[in-house]
Design a protein around this motif. Structure first.
Motif, PDB file in Angstrom:
ATOM      1  N   UNK A 291       5.470  -3.351 -22.462  1.00 56.31           N
ATOM      2  CA  UNK A 291       5.803  -4.643 -23.056  1.00 56.31           C
ATOM      3  C   UNK A 291       6.108  -5.785 -22.128  1.00 56.31           C
ATOM      4  N   UNK A 292       6.052  -5.598 -20.810  1.00 52.11           N
ATOM      5  CA  UNK A 292       6.394  -6.687 -19.894  1.00 52.11           C
ATOM      6  C   UNK A 292       5.356  -7.801 -19.939  1.00 52.11           C
ATOM      7  N   UNK A 293       5.833  -9.035 -19.860  1.00 51.66           N
ATOM      8  CA  UNK A 293       4.964 -10.211 -19.761  1.00 51.66           C
ATOM      9  C   UNK A 293       4.692 -10.570 -18.312  1.00 51.66           C
ATOM     10  N   UNK A 294       5.612 -10.191 -17.435  1.00 51.04           N
ATOM     11  CA  UNK A 294       5.509 -10.468 -16.001  1.00 51.04           C
ATOM     12  C   UNK A 294       6.007  -9.234 -15.264  1.00 51.04           C
ATOM     13  N   UNK A 295       5.363  -8.898 -14.163  1.00 49.73           N
ATOM     14  CA  UNK A 295       5.787  -7.775 -13.337  1.00 49.73           C
ATOM     15  C   UNK A 295       6.364  -8.297 -12.028  1.00 49.73           C
ATOM     16  N   UNK A 296       7.522  -7.785 -11.678  1.00 47.08           N
ATOM     17  CA  UNK A 296       8.163  -8.074 -10.389  1.00 47.08           C
ATOM     18  C   UNK A 296       8.221  -6.762  -9.639  1.00 47.08           C
ATOM     19  N   UNK A 297       7.523  -6.680  -8.490  1.00 50.60           N
ATOM     20  CA  UNK A 297       7.457  -5.386  -7.829  1.00 50.60           C
ATOM     21  C   UNK A 297       7.244  -5.526  -6.333  1.00 50.60           C
ATOM     22  N   UNK A 298       7.304  -4.386  -5.644  1.00 52.37           N
ATOM     23  CA  UNK A 298       7.018  -4.346  -4.215  1.00 52.37           C
ATOM     24  C   UNK A 298       5.548  -4.656  -3.973  1.00 52.37           C
ATOM     25  N   UNK A 299       5.285  -5.377  -2.905  1.00 53.47           N
ATOM     26  CA  UNK A 299       3.912  -5.618  -2.484  1.00 53.47           C
ATOM     27  C   UNK A 299       3.783  -5.222  -1.020  1.00 53.47           C
ATOM     28  N   UNK A 300       2.555  -5.005  -0.590  1.00 56.08           N
ATOM     29  CA  UNK A 300       2.359  -4.466   0.759  1.00 56.08           C
ATOM     30  C   UNK A 300       2.136  -5.539   1.815  1.00 56.08           C
ATOM     31  N   UNK A 301       1.622  -6.703   1.408  1.00 56.53           N
ATOM     32  CA  UNK A 301       1.234  -7.722   2.374  1.00 56.53           C
ATOM     33  C   UNK A 301      -0.189  -7.551   2.864  1.00 56.53           C
ATOM     34  N   UNK A 302      -0.834  -6.461   2.463  1.00 60.46           N
ATOM     35  CA  UNK A 302      -2.248  -6.235   2.772  1.00 60.46           C
ATOM     36  C   UNK A 302      -3.065  -6.840   1.624  1.00 60.46           C
ATOM     37  N   UNK A 303      -3.886  -7.825   1.922  1.00 58.39           N
ATOM     38  CA  UNK A 303      -4.565  -8.586   0.874  1.00 58.39           C
ATOM     39  C   UNK A 303      -5.404  -7.696  -0.036  1.00 58.39           C
ATOM     40  N   UNK A 304      -6.220  -6.825   0.537  1.00 56.05           N
ATOM     41  CA  UNK A 304      -7.119  -6.017  -0.284  1.00 56.05           C
ATOM     42  C   UNK A 304      -6.356  -5.013  -1.150  1.00 56.05           C
ATOM     43  N   UNK A 305      -5.300  -4.430  -0.619  1.00 53.95           N
ATOM     44  CA  UNK A 305      -4.483  -3.494  -1.403  1.00 53.95           C
ATOM     45  C   UNK A 305      -3.763  -4.229  -2.525  1.00 53.95           C
ATOM     46  N   UNK A 306      -3.168  -5.383  -2.194  1.00 54.27           N
ATOM     47  CA  UNK A 306      -2.411  -6.130  -3.194  1.00 54.27           C
ATOM     48  C   UNK A 306      -3.310  -6.695  -4.291  1.00 54.27           C
ATOM     49  N   UNK A 307      -4.556  -6.993  -3.960  1.00 55.26           N
ATOM     50  CA  UNK A 307      -5.510  -7.427  -4.985  1.00 55.26           C
ATOM     51  C   UNK A 307      -5.664  -6.347  -6.058  1.00 55.26           C
ATOM     52  N   UNK A 308      -5.688  -5.101  -5.639  1.00 55.49           N
ATOM     53  CA  UNK A 308      -5.845  -3.989  -6.584  1.00 55.49           C
ATOM     54  C   UNK A 308      -4.610  -3.840  -7.464  1.00 55.49           C
ATOM     55  N   UNK A 309      -3.432  -4.044  -6.885  1.00 54.10           N
ATOM     56  CA  UNK A 309      -2.193  -3.974  -7.673  1.00 54.10           C
ATOM     57  C   UNK A 309      -2.184  -5.080  -8.725  1.00 54.10           C
ATOM     58  N   UNK A 310      -2.548  -6.288  -8.313  1.00 49.85           N
ATOM     59  CA  UNK A 310      -2.590  -7.423  -9.231  1.00 49.85           C
ATOM     60  C   UNK A 310      -3.600  -7.176 -10.341  1.00 49.85           C
ATOM     61  N   UNK A 311      -4.783  -6.685  -9.989  1.00 49.22           N
ATOM     62  CA  UNK A 311      -5.832  -6.452 -10.985  1.00 49.22           C
ATOM     63  C   UNK A 311      -5.412  -5.388 -11.990  1.00 49.22           C
ATOM     64  N   UNK A 312      -4.712  -4.361 -11.534  1.00 54.99           N
ATOM     65  CA  UNK A 312      -4.311  -3.281 -12.432  1.00 54.99           C
ATOM     66  C   UNK A 312      -3.200  -3.711 -13.378  1.00 54.99           C
ATOM     67  N   UNK A 313      -2.370  -4.638 -12.945  1.00 47.98           N
ATOM     68  CA  UNK A 313      -1.227  -5.060 -13.767  1.00 47.98           C
ATOM     69  C   UNK A 313      -1.657  -5.810 -15.025  1.00 47.98           C
ATOM     70  N   UNK A 314      -2.710  -6.625 -14.928  1.00 48.24           N
ATOM     71  CA  UNK A 314      -3.219  -7.399 -16.072  1.00 48.24           C
ATOM     72  C   UNK A 314      -2.255  -8.474 -16.561  1.00 48.24           C
ATOM     73  N   UNK A 315      -1.171  -8.659 -15.867  1.00 55.98           N
ATOM     74  CA  UNK A 315      -0.196  -9.705 -16.179  1.00 55.98           C
ATOM     75  C   UNK A 315       0.223 -10.343 -14.849  1.00 55.98           C
ATOM     76  N   UNK A 316       0.828 -11.522 -14.880  1.00 58.18           N
ATOM     77  CA  UNK A 316       1.259 -12.149 -13.624  1.00 58.18           C
ATOM     78  C   UNK A 316       2.173 -11.233 -12.822  1.00 58.18           C
ATOM     79  N   UNK A 317       1.919 -11.154 -11.533  1.00 62.41           N
ATOM     80  CA  UNK A 317       2.733 -10.336 -10.641  1.00 62.41           C
ATOM     81  C   UNK A 317       3.501 -11.242  -9.694  1.00 62.41           C
ATOM     82  N   UNK A 318       4.804 -11.011  -9.620  1.00 62.63           N
ATOM     83  CA  UNK A 318       5.681 -11.729  -8.701  1.00 62.63           C
ATOM     84  C   UNK A 318       6.210 -10.722  -7.694  1.00 62.63           C
ATOM     85  N   UNK A 319       6.118 -11.060  -6.426  1.00 63.77           N
ATOM     86  CA  UNK A 319       6.529 -10.126  -5.381  1.00 63.77           C
ATOM     87  C   UNK A 319       8.043 -10.031  -5.283  1.00 63.77           C
ATOM     88  N   UNK A 320       8.501  -8.820  -5.149  1.00 67.49           N
ATOM     89  CA  UNK A 320       9.913  -8.545  -4.950  1.00 67.49           C
ATOM     90  C   UNK A 320      10.303  -8.812  -3.502  1.00 67.49           C
TER      91      UNK A 320
END
Length: 266
Positions: free
Chosen positions: A172-201
């Protein structure tokens, strides 16, 4: 007020956000700089701050200082504030509390993979999201694989982070706040999988140049902003830090430009 309008108060017109996390009193004894930051919020707002994560007590104590910034209410907290690992959390507040305080959203933590807390935290998120739908209140899920701090390789594994982020949205989350790696290609996959706005912790506790490079990479990966606690509240120049983040996040500036801004804005 509908949810889209409330989200537009958390995110700027470009769909991005700078959030200061002032909610450390709910789960940590390491709170140096938080009250100072609250009392000096005007400077941060003037230089690009979009929103603040706050506790229930802060929203009541600092009503005047918080009047000009969008607030997001922390509804959960630690049951042992003296244990920095945050071994257990529970829900203390809810949607009606957020409405009474004039908050534009709520935030809670989930712990996918933790055998003791996964079920509880996901049930808390799902019930919060169901109630929030009745009032059009955005729900932010702080999805933390296994534990609050990074304690094992699994708790900082990109697949775990990505799975946890998606689970937050599934519950049910509208926004995800989570750890990110700082690696562009890896973080792109995290963002794509979330399907909602991602804010870095938060981000790494390091020198400004390294941190600004980290944030720049996040923006290039499609992350929608940052939610910083100690990287702002414990900085010797919190106004300059927010001004630099504003340049990186809202103005697509370079790391070099951000460093210049940090050193020039006081």
């Amino acid at each position: 007020m509908d949810k889209v309008r409330r989200l537009s108060h958390i995110f700027a017109k470009d769909g991005k956000t700078i959030i200061v996390a002032l909610d450390g009193f709910g789960f940590s004894k390491s709170t140096d700089g938080v009250d100072y930051t609250v009392k000096n919020l005007k400077g941060l707002i003037d230089h690009g701050l979009d929103a603040a994560l706050v506790t229930y007590g802060q929203a009541k104590m600092f009503e005047k200082e918080l009047a000009d910034v969008t607030t997001i209410l922390r509804v959960d907290g630690s049951v042992n504030v003296f244990d920095s690992s945050v071994p257990e959390t529970t829900q203390f507040f809810g949607i009606q509390d957020a409405l009474k305080l004039g908050a534009e959203g709520v935030v809670c933590m989930t712990f996918p993979g933790d055998p003791e807390r996964e079920e509880f935290s996901h049930k808390m998120l799902s019930k919060l999201a169901q109630t929030a739908e009745n009032w059009n209140i955005p729900v932010l899920a702080e999805t933390l694989p296994y534990s609050y701090p990074v304690t094992t390789p699994e708790s900082n594994d990109p697949i775990s982070i990505s799975t946890a982020a998606r689970l937050g949205v599934e519950y049910g989350a509208d926004v995800v706040k989570t750890r990110m790696t700082g690696d562009i290609e890896i973080d792109k996959k995290i963002v794509a999988n979330a399907k909602r706005p991602v804010v870095a912790l938060g981000g790494p506790k390091t020198d400004n140049e390294t941190y600004f490079k980290f944030v720049k990479n996040l923006m290039d990966a499609g992350v929608k902003g940052v939610a910083c606690g100690r990287n702002i509240t414990k900085d010797s120049n919190p106004v300059g830090k927010v001004a630099a983040l504003n340049a990186l996040i809202h103005q697509n500036s370079s790391v070099e430009e951000a460093l210049k801004i940090y050193n020039s804005v006081k």
